[in-house]
Design a protein around this motif. Structure first.
Motif, mmCIF file in Angstrom:
data_model
loop_
_atom_site.group_PDB
_atom_site.id
_atom_site.type_symbol
_atom_site.label_atom_id
_atom_site.label_comp_id
_atom_site.label_asym_id
_atom_site.label_seq_id
_atom_site.Cartn_x
_atom_site.Cartn_y
_atom_site.Cartn_z
ATOM 1 N N ARG A 58 0.828 -1.212 0.000
ATOM 2 C CA ARG A 58 0.000 0.000 0.000
ATOM 3 C C ARG A 58 0.859 1.258 0.000
ATOM 4 N N HIS A 77 -5.208 -5.861 -7.840
ATOM 5 C CA HIS A 77 -5.227 -4.451 -7.455
ATOM 6 C C HIS A 77 -6.347 -4.238 -6.445
ATOM 7 N N ASP A 78 -6.075 -3.478 -5.380
ATOM 8 C CA ASP A 78 -7.150 -2.966 -4.532
ATOM 9 C C ASP A 78 -6.741 -1.599 -4.022
ATOM 10 N N ASP A 79 -7.756 -0.745 -3.798
ATOM 11 C CA ASP A 79 -7.439 0.615 -3.373
ATOM 12 C C ASP A 79 -8.432 1.144 -2.354
ATOM 13 N N SER A 80 -8.113 2.300 -1.806
ATOM 14 C CA SER A 80 -8.896 2.906 -0.734
ATOM 15 C C SER A 80 -10.249 3.433 -1.191
ATOM 16 N N SER A 84 -11.346 -3.036 -6.662
ATOM 17 C CA SER A 84 -10.405 -4.151 -6.622
ATOM 18 C C SER A 84 -10.662 -5.031 -7.826
ATOM 19 N N MET A 95 -5.612 3.785 -13.678
ATOM 20 C CA MET A 95 -6.077 4.326 -12.415
ATOM 21 C C MET A 95 -5.819 5.819 -12.410
ATOM 22 N N HIS A 103 -3.231 2.489 -2.755
ATOM 23 C CA HIS A 103 -3.490 1.224 -3.439
ATOM 24 C C HIS A 103 -2.298 0.296 -3.312
ATOM 25 N N ARG A 104 -2.509 -0.943 -3.708
ATOM 26 C CA ARG A 104 -1.424 -1.920 -3.787
ATOM 27 C C ARG A 104 -1.655 -2.799 -5.000
ATOM 28 N N GLU A 105 -0.553 -3.359 -5.506
ATOM 29 C CA GLU A 105 -0.583 -4.262 -6.660
ATOM 30 C C GLU A 105 0.281 -5.471 -6.313
ATOM 31 N N TYR A 133 -10.889 3.744 -11.514
ATOM 32 C CA TYR A 133 -10.162 2.531 -11.911
ATOM 33 C C TYR A 133 -10.888 1.897 -13.083
#
Length: 190
Positions: A58, A77-80, A84, A95, A103-105, A133
């Motif tokens: 993140r 991928h998921d984000d705040s 996802s 994005m 976010h993180r990948e 996204y």
């Protein structure tokens, strides 16, 4: 017309982290001025290899358009903002960080294969806005250039970005094939 500068993979900046190996067309890792090292609208162009179970934890972005094209493998991928999904080989995600998103990948552990992605960053037309996204297939079929991402009116890219001066094209060329553009504006290349 300005002269095209080709940076062979071996001449790129190489960086290795835990489970991540990146080849950078412009200096990116460390304390670099992205605008100073940009290639026109292109702020970042990385060719990344991500081990299973690894990736980018993140982190925060604001006011940047990030295009991630998965060449092989998959990225979760998921984000705040609540978005996802899994982006698989042959797909692209865009994005828009807008007024801010964390976010993180990750390459899922279950894949057991190394994932390869090309990631490109562009500045947005205007700061702010809600994060967004998008994911789409990229039909690279050997017939020429494909418009992967753009915000230019009248174009039909795989994904739209919030930058009305950028167009990111891709093609698959046979090994050793020469490449040259005759008409940059129309994307006619041989």
């Amino acid at each position: 017309m300005s002269e095209t500068r080709i940076v062979p993979s071996a001449d790129r900046t190489h960086w290795r982290g835990e489970g991540l190996y990146t080849r950078q067309s412009m200096p990116f890792t460390g304390n670099f001025d992205l605008g100073e090292n940009a290639h026109g609208q292109l702020l970042v162009h990385n060719d990344d290899l991500i081990d299973p179970g690894s990736g980018v934890d993140r982190h925060f972005h604001r006011d940047v358009e990030i295009v991630t094209w998965v060449i092989a493998g998959e990225v979760h991928h998921d984000d705040s903002s609540g978005d996802s999904g899994v982006v698989r080989g042959g797909q692209v995600q865009a994005m828009s960080a807008g007024n801010g998103v964390t976010h993180r990948e990750q390459n899922p552990r279950s894949t057991r294969t190394v994932t390869r992605v090309l990631q490109m960053w562009l500045p947005p037309d205007a700061p702010g806005g809600a994060p967004e996204y998008r994911t789409a297939d990229v039909p690279i079929d050997g017939r020429g250039l494909v418009l992967v991402a753009s915000g230019i009116a009248g174009r039909e890219p795989a994904v739209v970005v919030r930058n009305d001066a950028a167009a990111l094209w891709a093609a698959r060329l046979p090994a050793g094939s020469p490449w040259r553009c005759r008409q940059r504006r129309t994307g006619t290349c041989t």
